[in-house]
Write an enzyme that holds these catalytic residues in place. Structure first.
Site, PDB file in Angstrom:
ATOM      1  N   ASP A  57       0.752  -1.577   0.188  1.00 13.87           N
ATOM      2  CA  ASP A  57       0.155  -0.052  -0.421  1.00 13.87           C
ATOM      3  C   ASP A  57       0.943   1.012  -0.130  1.00 13.87           C
ATOM      4  OD1 ASP A  57      -2.306  -1.021   0.452  1.00 13.87           O
ATOM      5  OD2 ASP A  57      -2.538  -1.402   2.166  1.00 13.87           O
ATOM      6  N   ARG A  82       1.039  -1.557   7.657  1.00 14.93           N
ATOM      7  CA  ARG A  82       0.863  -0.072   6.786  1.00 14.93           C
ATOM      8  C   ARG A  82       2.213   0.048   7.944  1.00 14.93           C
ATOM      9  NH1 ARG A  82      -2.596   3.212   3.662  1.00 14.93           N
ATOM     10  NH2 ARG A  82      -0.740   3.738   2.983  1.00 14.93           N
ATOM     11  N   ARG A 127      -9.848   5.854  10.773  1.00 19.62           N
ATOM     12  CA  ARG A 127      -8.145   5.545  10.547  1.00 19.62           C
ATOM     13  C   ARG A 127      -7.852   6.399  11.743  1.00 19.62           C
ATOM     14  NH1 ARG A 127      -8.135   1.947   6.096  1.00 19.62           N
ATOM     15  NH2 ARG A 127      -5.820   1.959   6.542  1.00 19.62           N
ATOM     16  N   HIS A 156     -11.554   7.456   4.880  1.00 14.34           N
ATOM     17  CA  HIS A 156     -10.677   8.394   4.595  1.00 14.34           C
ATOM     18  C   HIS A 156     -11.133   9.686   4.887  1.00 14.34           C
ATOM     19  CE1 HIS A 156      -6.665   6.480   4.609  1.00 14.34           C
ATOM     20  NE2 HIS A 156      -6.806   6.641   6.483  1.00 14.34           N
ATOM     21  N   CYS A 250      -4.943   9.305  -3.037  1.00  9.29           N
ATOM     22  CA  CYS A 250      -4.784   8.751  -2.727  1.00  9.29           C
ATOM     23  C   CYS A 250      -3.065   8.216  -2.540  1.00  9.29           C
ATOM     24  CB  CYS A 250      -5.290   6.972  -2.386  1.00  9.29           C
ATOM     25  SG  CYS A 250      -6.539   6.636  -1.251  1.00  9.29           S
TER      26      CYS A 250
END
Length: 265
Positions: A57, A82, A127, A156, A250
């Protein structure tokens, strides 16, 4: 930006991710290359963060920090898969003279934080921890507007809202709690309201330079609304990244110049 050399969906940490759905990495690379080329054609300079094996990611560079000039608030990822992205971003920024504050609270950088008219719009609910909002205010000395996300499809802030210029946002109101909807309506009475269909192709996961709005080509109605508002939509296809719940924004960490911050204040 970070090239998706290792992009894959090996796990599921949001409702978009299905490890059983094949990822075409070559297609993802081609789409990413076109996104980068689009920015460069528009006159922007793109800097690259090197991809690392085992971090599929990492292509979603927006999540690694929140940066204005020579200051940044680093990321602290909620998901352990992550976690190693954060020090990679911190090292890259520090090598370029940016002072990175190590966060105590969980936050996922520009995934949940956005500059808007002298304020930082700050999402939480899935998140990022609301406690990160105080850290933002301390690092940047800028008012922070807390916003609560309530729909897991829009986990998000940058999946549900895009800042287009100092006076204009585009957003999908049902992604936010009623109180947050009221705040946004009061702050941005001329906001562009996206349809559910365009929100569900992550059309709001967009990047604007104040004139051009780079967004998912599948978000046709949103592109039309952006054009009616006086901006120039620049559609790109990042549909392969959508398999991981990501899109244009993103894949893009904006390194805000201080003059940009002042212009939006």
């Amino acid at each position: 930006m970070c090239r998706p050399d290792h992009f894959a969906v090996h796990y599921s940490i949001n409702v978009w991710m299905d490890p059983a759905q094949p990822v075409d990495r070559d297609r993802a690379l081609a789409q990413w290359d076109e996104l980068r080329a689009t920015y460069e054609r528009l006159g922007h300079r793109v800097q690259l963060l090197g991809p690392r094996p085992g971090l599929p990611d990492m292509v979603f560079a927006a999540n690694g920090a929140f940066v204005v000039g020579d200051r940044a608030l680093g990321a602290r990822f909620r998901e352990l898969v992550r976690a190693d992205e954060a020090p990679a971003h911190r090292s890259w920024l520090e090598e370029r003279g940016v002072a990175v504050t190590e966060p105590a609270a969980v936050n996922e950088g520009e995934g949940d934080f956005a500059w808007a008219a002298g304020r930082i719009l700050a999402g939480a609910g899935f998140r990022s921890d609301p406690a990160a909002h105080a850290e933002l205010a301390a690092v940047f000395g800028t008012p922070v507007v807390p916003l609560e996300l309530v729909d897991p499809r829009f986990y998000h802030l940058d999946t549900a809202l895009a800042v287009l210029d100092r006076q204009t946002i585009a957003y999908y109101p049902p992604a936010f709690a009623p109180a947050s909807q009221a705040i946004l309506a009061a702050l941005f009475p001329e906001a562009i309201v996206a349809t559910e269909a365009d929100a569900l192709v992550l059309g709001l996961n967009a990047v604007s330079d104040g004139r051009h709005v780079v967004l998912a080509e599948q978000a046709g109605e949103l592109a039309d609304a952006v054009a009616r508002a006086g901006f120039e939509p620049v559609p790109v296809d990042v549909s392969e990244l959508l398999k991981s719940g990501g899109g244009v924004k993103c894949a893009t960490l904006e390194l805000h110049h201080p003059s940009i911050a002042e212009e939006r204040s």
